[in-house]
Design a protein around this motif. Structure first.
Motif: not given
Length: 511
Positions: A185, A188-189, A193
């Motif tokens: 991951l 940014e991901e 989230d």
């Protein structure tokens, strides 16, 4: 032999000085911290020698640590600060927001170092440590990654780890229920989230609890782990200032709690600039400074001993007798106004090694330049350094000192630029509060009476200005009289080291 054939004082920057180990001078700050179980801070102004102390401890641990001590040294020149933000808690105080992630980093480093030391000594790794090591290797890799890798993709990977609820069956060392998903991951991901961030934070919390329990089970420990942090101000710039303040506050808070929790067995030690520490969002900064910190400060004797050790090293390296007297290097014992060369140099420093090294080094360079004068047909052969070279070197040194001051404070107190401009525009070495106000007003700077008093206190605290006490004829600067507190005065005088850079004149020369 000409003095120019051998004379050298080494490099100003400890990071770039390959000879440092040969002439390092210890003024006692390391022993002060290491012998006090509650201490974990080494504070000092820019140029005070923190990195030199860190480097020497790293390269010569046997001089300060016992055979049962483990030294872990971390210097953050290339470090992923932003990943810390993924574990921050916006609902807590600023000083605690990043405490969680630093506890994780420190505990992982301690477990890794402890297991490695046991293997090196050929002793059995205590079962709690062995189990913790096994868990970390299942989560991250074998061997365990460096801290630079850990606070990066490896940490992000914990977002895809499934740990048993509350970590209960980890107590028995059964890791079958630990699931590590494949794939990576990005920062940014994860940051975008909330569910992934929550999973990451929960996993890190469970791991911290497990590692702390493992260390608690082996107390009293056979080994003490000293984990040193240097150059943690690498991200101290305009872009990262707000985050850096919180991240560093978290490091201090985590180190404070772990130092107290493990009674000196886990010893984080942070080498940090005093000016940065002063602006961190810490609830008990004054208490931490007094109870848990050692200030890297210098007196006259220690500064001269440091210089003499450096000079003697290069002298003896060239079959010249050791240098025992700083003034003996020069062709005259007195300069103008009957000042000794050593006193003249010292008076223009802020009592920091870097200042003394820089000024003397520039003086030596000035003599060498005079030898290489293209218009001088018969170059001089110097047995001693001419005192006139000190005057030649002074303007360049003064500008260097001014730039050091700006580098030290511009990020957290950018108003310093306007203050120095106001002093420079006044053109005199001495000024009153009203005169400072007048010059700031001319620059279009808005201020309050309280603000002006804070500015004067700031200038004094950083030895830019001094003042007289009562009927005394001595100008008192903080660097020379560290116990002197700020007192509002009728008249202030600029530090002698800054006069040439600011192009100031003594009042009697104003005409």
């Amino acid at each position: 032999m000409s003095v120019l054939k051998w004379i050298n004082v080494g490099k100003v920057s400890a990071e770039r000085d390959d000879e440092l180990v040969n002439y390092f001078y210890d003024n006692g700050v390391l022993n002060s911290v290491l012998t006090n179980k509650s201490s974990f801070l080494v504070l000092g102004r820019k140029g005070a020698g923190k990195t030199a102390v860190f480097r020497y401890l790293k390269e010569n641990p046997h001089q300060y640590l016992s055979d049962k001590d483990i030294l872990v040294s971390l210097s953050f020149e290339d470090y992923n600060w932003k990943v810390h933000s993924l574990l921050s808690n916006s609902e807590t105080a600023e000083s605690l927001a990043y405490k969680h992630s630093w506890r994780f980093v420190i505990l992982v480093e301690v477990i890794k170092a402890y297991a490695s030391r046991c293997a090196k000594d050929g002793v059995t790794v205590p079962q709690p440590i062995a189990k913790a090591q096994t868990l970390l290797e299942k989560l991250f890799d074998h061997p365990l990654p460096s801290v630079y890798q850990l606070i990066g993709r490896k940490l992000l990977g914990l977002s895809k780890v499934k740990l048993p609820r509350a970590g209960l069956d980890l107590e028995d060392g059964s890791f079958d229920s630990v699931e590590v998903s494949g794939g990576e991951l990005s920062f940014e991901e994860v940051s975008a989230d909330n569910d992934i961030r929550t999973a990451l934070a929960q996993n890190v919390s469970n791991i911290i609890a497990y590692l702390e329990a493992a260390l608690a089970k082996i107390q009293p420990c056979e080994y003490r782990t000293v984990i040193c942090f240097d150059r943690v101000d690498e991200a101290w710039d305009n872009v990262s200032l707000d985050v850096s303040r919180k991240v560093l506050a978290g490091l201090v808070s985590a180190s404070d709690s772990l130092t107290a929790k493990y009674n000196g067995v886990v010893r984080p030690i942070i080498f940090l600039r005093e000016d940065i520490f002063s602006v961190l969002p810490l609830n008990d900064s004054n208490k931490l400074r007094e109870d848990c910190g050692a200030l890297l400060k210098w007196d006259r004797d220690d500064l001269f001993k440091l210089l003499l050790r450096r000079l003697s090293y290069f002298a003896q390296k060239n079959d010249v007798d050791a240098v025992e007297d700083l003034d003996g290097l020069f062709d005259k014992n007195e300069m103008r106004q009957r000042s000794k060369p050593s006193n003249y140099l010292l008076k223009r420093t802020m009592m920091r090694p870097r200042d003394m090294i820089c000024f003397l080094s520039r003086t030596i360079d000035a003599v060498k330049e005079s030898v290489n004068d293209p218009f001088e047909e018969t170059p001089a052969n110097f047995d001693h350094l001419p005192v006139e070279a000190i005057y030649t070197a002074e303007p360049g040194y003064s500008e260097w000192l001014r730039q050091e001051l700006l580098d030290e404070w511009f990020i957290q107190y950018s108003h310093i630029v306007k203050l120095l401009s106001a002093i420079q525009n006044h053109a005199s070495t001495q000024f009153t509060r009203a005169e400072l106000e007048s010059q700031l007003r001319a620059l279009g700077v808005e201020f309050t009476q309280t603000g002006i008093l804070d500015d004067l206190r700031f200038l004094f605290d950083n030895s830019v200005v001094g003042f007289k006490i009562g009927a005394s004829t001595t100008w008192r600067y903080r660097c020379f009289y560290p116990s002197q507190g700020f007192i509002e005065s009728d008249l202030y005088k600029v530090h002698d080291g800054l006069i040439r850079a600011l192009n100031l004149k003594e009042p009697r020369d104003a005409s």
